[in-house]
Design a protein around this motif. Structure first.
Motif, PDB file in Angstrom:
ATOM      1  N   PRO A  69      19.247  54.158  70.073  1.00  0.00           N
ATOM      2  CA  PRO A  69      18.564  52.947  70.533  1.00  0.00           C
ATOM      3  C   PRO A  69      18.038  52.065  69.403  1.00  0.00           C
ATOM      4  CG  PRO A  69      17.885  54.841  71.840  1.00  0.00           C
ATOM      5  CD  PRO A  69      18.683  55.373  70.690  1.00  0.00           C
ATOM      6  N   GLU A  70      17.486  52.667  68.349  1.00  0.00           N
ATOM      7  CA  GLU A  70      16.930  51.871  67.251  1.00  0.00           C
ATOM      8  C   GLU A  70      18.026  51.064  66.567  1.00  0.00           C
ATOM      9  OE1 GLU A  70      14.240  53.685  64.529  1.00  0.00           O
ATOM     10  OE2 GLU A  70      13.466  55.092  66.020  1.00  0.00           O
ATOM     11  N   GLU A  71      19.133  51.709  66.268  1.00  0.00           N
ATOM     12  CA  GLU A  71      20.243  51.013  65.621  1.00  0.00           C
ATOM     13  C   GLU A  71      20.791  49.911  66.520  1.00  0.00           C
ATOM     14  OE1 GLU A  71      24.751  52.023  63.973  1.00  0.00           O
ATOM     15  OE2 GLU A  71      23.258  53.633  64.125  1.00  0.00           O
ATOM     16  N   ALA A  72      20.909  50.202  67.819  1.00  0.00           N
ATOM     17  CA  ALA A  72      21.434  49.210  68.760  1.00  0.00           C
ATOM     18  C   ALA A  72      20.511  48.001  68.859  1.00  0.00           C
ATOM     19  CB  ALA A  72      21.617  49.849  70.139  1.00  0.00           C
ATOM     20  N   LEU A  73      19.209  48.238  68.937  1.00  0.00           N
ATOM     21  CA  LEU A  73      18.247  47.146  69.045  1.00  0.00           C
ATOM     22  C   LEU A  73      18.250  46.271  67.789  1.00  0.00           C
ATOM     23  CD1 LEU A  73      15.332  49.111  70.707  1.00  0.00           C
ATOM     24  CD2 LEU A  73      16.485  47.131  71.715  1.00  0.00           C
ATOM     25  N   CYS A  74      18.356  46.890  66.641  1.00  0.00           N
ATOM     26  CA  CYS A  74      18.405  46.121  65.392  1.00  0.00           C
ATOM     27  C   CYS A  74      19.661  45.255  65.343  1.00  0.00           C
ATOM     28  CB  CYS A  74      18.361  47.056  64.186  1.00  0.00           C
ATOM     29  SG  CYS A  74      16.732  47.811  63.913  1.00  0.00           S
ATOM     30  N   ARG A  75      20.759  45.777  65.863  1.00  0.00           N
ATOM     31  CA  ARG A  75      21.998  44.993  65.879  1.00  0.00           C
ATOM     32  C   ARG A  75      21.882  43.819  66.853  1.00  0.00           C
ATOM     33  NH1 ARG A  75      25.348  42.590  62.923  1.00  0.00           N
ATOM     34  NH2 ARG A  75      27.433  42.276  63.817  1.00  0.00           N
ATOM     35  N   VAL A  76      21.287  44.044  67.999  1.00  0.00           N
ATOM     36  CA  VAL A  76      21.056  42.962  68.951  1.00  0.00           C
ATOM     37  C   VAL A  76      20.207  41.872  68.305  1.00  0.00           C
ATOM     38  CG1 VAL A  76      19.900  42.326  71.108  1.00  0.00           C
ATOM     39  CG2 VAL A  76      21.341  44.373  71.018  1.00  0.00           C
ATOM     40  N   MET A  99      12.911  45.005  75.470  1.00  0.00           N
ATOM     41  CA  MET A  99      11.596  45.022  74.834  1.00  0.00           C
ATOM     42  C   MET A  99      10.873  46.350  75.089  1.00  0.00           C
ATOM     43  SD  MET A  99      10.804  42.165  73.153  1.00  0.00           S
ATOM     44  CE  MET A  99       9.063  41.791  73.320  1.00  0.00           C
ATOM     45  N   LEU A 100      10.974  46.871  76.310  1.00  0.00           N
ATOM     46  CA  LEU A 100      10.334  48.142  76.608  1.00  0.00           C
ATOM     47  C   LEU A 100      10.998  49.276  75.829  1.00  0.00           C
ATOM     48  CD1 LEU A 100       8.267  49.753  78.213  1.00  0.00           C
ATOM     49  CD2 LEU A 100       9.927  49.907  80.087  1.00  0.00           C
ATOM     50  N   LYS A 104       9.212  51.851  73.194  1.00  0.00           N
ATOM     51  CA  LYS A 104       9.332  53.306  73.260  1.00  0.00           C
ATOM     52  C   LYS A 104       9.745  53.881  71.905  1.00  0.00           C
ATOM     53  CE  LYS A 104      10.649  53.590  78.169  1.00  0.00           C
ATOM     54  NZ  LYS A 104      11.768  53.900  79.103  1.00  0.00           N
ATOM     55  N   CYS A 105      10.549  53.108  71.176  1.00  0.00           N
ATOM     56  CA  CYS A 105      11.010  53.540  69.853  1.00  0.00           C
ATOM     57  C   CYS A 105      10.008  53.211  68.755  1.00  0.00           C
ATOM     58  CB  CYS A 105      12.350  52.875  69.521  1.00  0.00           C
ATOM     59  SG  CYS A 105      13.718  53.330  70.588  1.00  0.00           S
ATOM     60  N   ARG A 106       8.863  52.598  69.135  1.00  0.00           N
ATOM     61  CA  ARG A 106       7.870  52.125  68.169  1.00  0.00           C
ATOM     62  C   ARG A 106       8.502  51.157  67.175  1.00  0.00           C
ATOM     63  NH1 ARG A 106       6.102  54.824  71.742  1.00  0.00           N
ATOM     64  NH2 ARG A 106       4.426  56.368  71.636  1.00  0.00           N
TER      65      ARG A 106
END
Length: 275
Positions: A69-76, A99-100, A104-106
């Motif tokens: 999730p962290e890697e995916a969110l950073c790419r988004v 955003m939620l 969750k991933c801080r």
């Protein structure tokens, strides 16, 4: 003391269409769609469309999986940077879920995603929610993406439906989910082109975006994108597109000429003041 901060202007020449697919482990007693806070993202598709000063559109389509999730969110966040986010009901679902997930991933430093998710509803320059706009921000009953695209003759949801994502995920068929999500962002882009052209009174905008996207889709040689290569009245769209490109080139040339004239005046003034 308060300072006036000028509102950012919506950049219709640099777009990023966003859509996510999710799973939800809980079922509602009345079989209704679960609240967004119960959903976990599986994939996010982002279709970027950037128009240069000559009216040429450049497209790219990327789908990220949320196995990390962290890697995916950073790419988004990277793909949204400097672009206006286009979504269909993203204000009430997609961006809320993302955003939620970040919380969750801080993971609190996602400026582009945060800007798209938190801008004021009626004054947003970073997020254009097509579902919100076409309903008059709630004045009219909402329409589904399928209903809107069906009325406009835009291909949509031909291989799957959102209700099938859970079953596809359980079977491990992430590729089918990705294809489905990618067709949604394609359909959203074309529906947006209609709406934006109506708002601005510029048929050339719709024509250039639609026709050039059709040509791009044809060049990808992917079965699920093939329907988007078939546009209605291609000759008329091409004509409007080429006229729009010509107008953009002439406008850009005029701006360059004005800039050169201004520099010449500034240089002359500088020489006079020097003496």
């Amino acid at each position: 003391m308060s300072f006036h901060r000028p509102r950012a202007v919506f950049n219709e020449n640099s777009l990023c269409v966003l859509d996510i697919e999710t799973i939800c482990g809980e079922e509602m007693d009345d079989n209704s769609f679960p609240p967004w806070c119960l959903h976990t993202p599986v994939v996010a598709s982002l279709l970027t469309a950037v128009r240069d000063s000559h009216g040429e559109w450049a497209f790219d389509l990327e789908t990220v999986r949320f196995s990390d999730p962290e890697e995916a969110l950073c790419r988004v966040d990277d793909l949204l940077r400097g672009r206006a986010c286009i979504s269909f009901a993203g204000r009430s679902f997609d961006l809320r879920v993302l955003m939620l997930t970040a919380q969750k991933c801080r993971l609190m430093s996602l400026p582009s995603l945060t800007a798209a998710a938190t801008e004021p509803r009626y004054l947003s320059a970073r997020h254009y929610d097509l579902a919100d706009v076409i309903s008059g921000y709630g004045a009219a009953r909402g329409a589904s993406l399928s209903g809107l695209c069906g009325a406009l003759g835009i291909p949509v949801k031909q291989e799957a439906h959102g209700s099938e994502v859970g079953a596809l995920y359980d079977r491990g068929d992430l590729e089918a989910i990705e294809r489905y999500c990618e067709t949604d962002v394609c359909a959203t882009l074309l529906a947006y082109a209609y709406q934006r052209a109506m708002e601005t009174g510029d048929p050339g905008y719709h024509a250039s975006l639609t026709w050039q996207f059709a040509r791009w889709a044809e060049e990808q040689y992917l079965d699920h994108l093939a329907p988007y290569a078939e546009v209605r009245d291609p000759q008329a769209l091409q004509q409007f597109s080429l006229l729009g490109q010509l107008d953009a080139s002439l406008e850009n040339a005029q701006l360059d000429a004005d800039l050169r004239d201004k520099r010449a005046v500034d240089d002359s003034f500088g020489e006079l003041t020097h003496y």
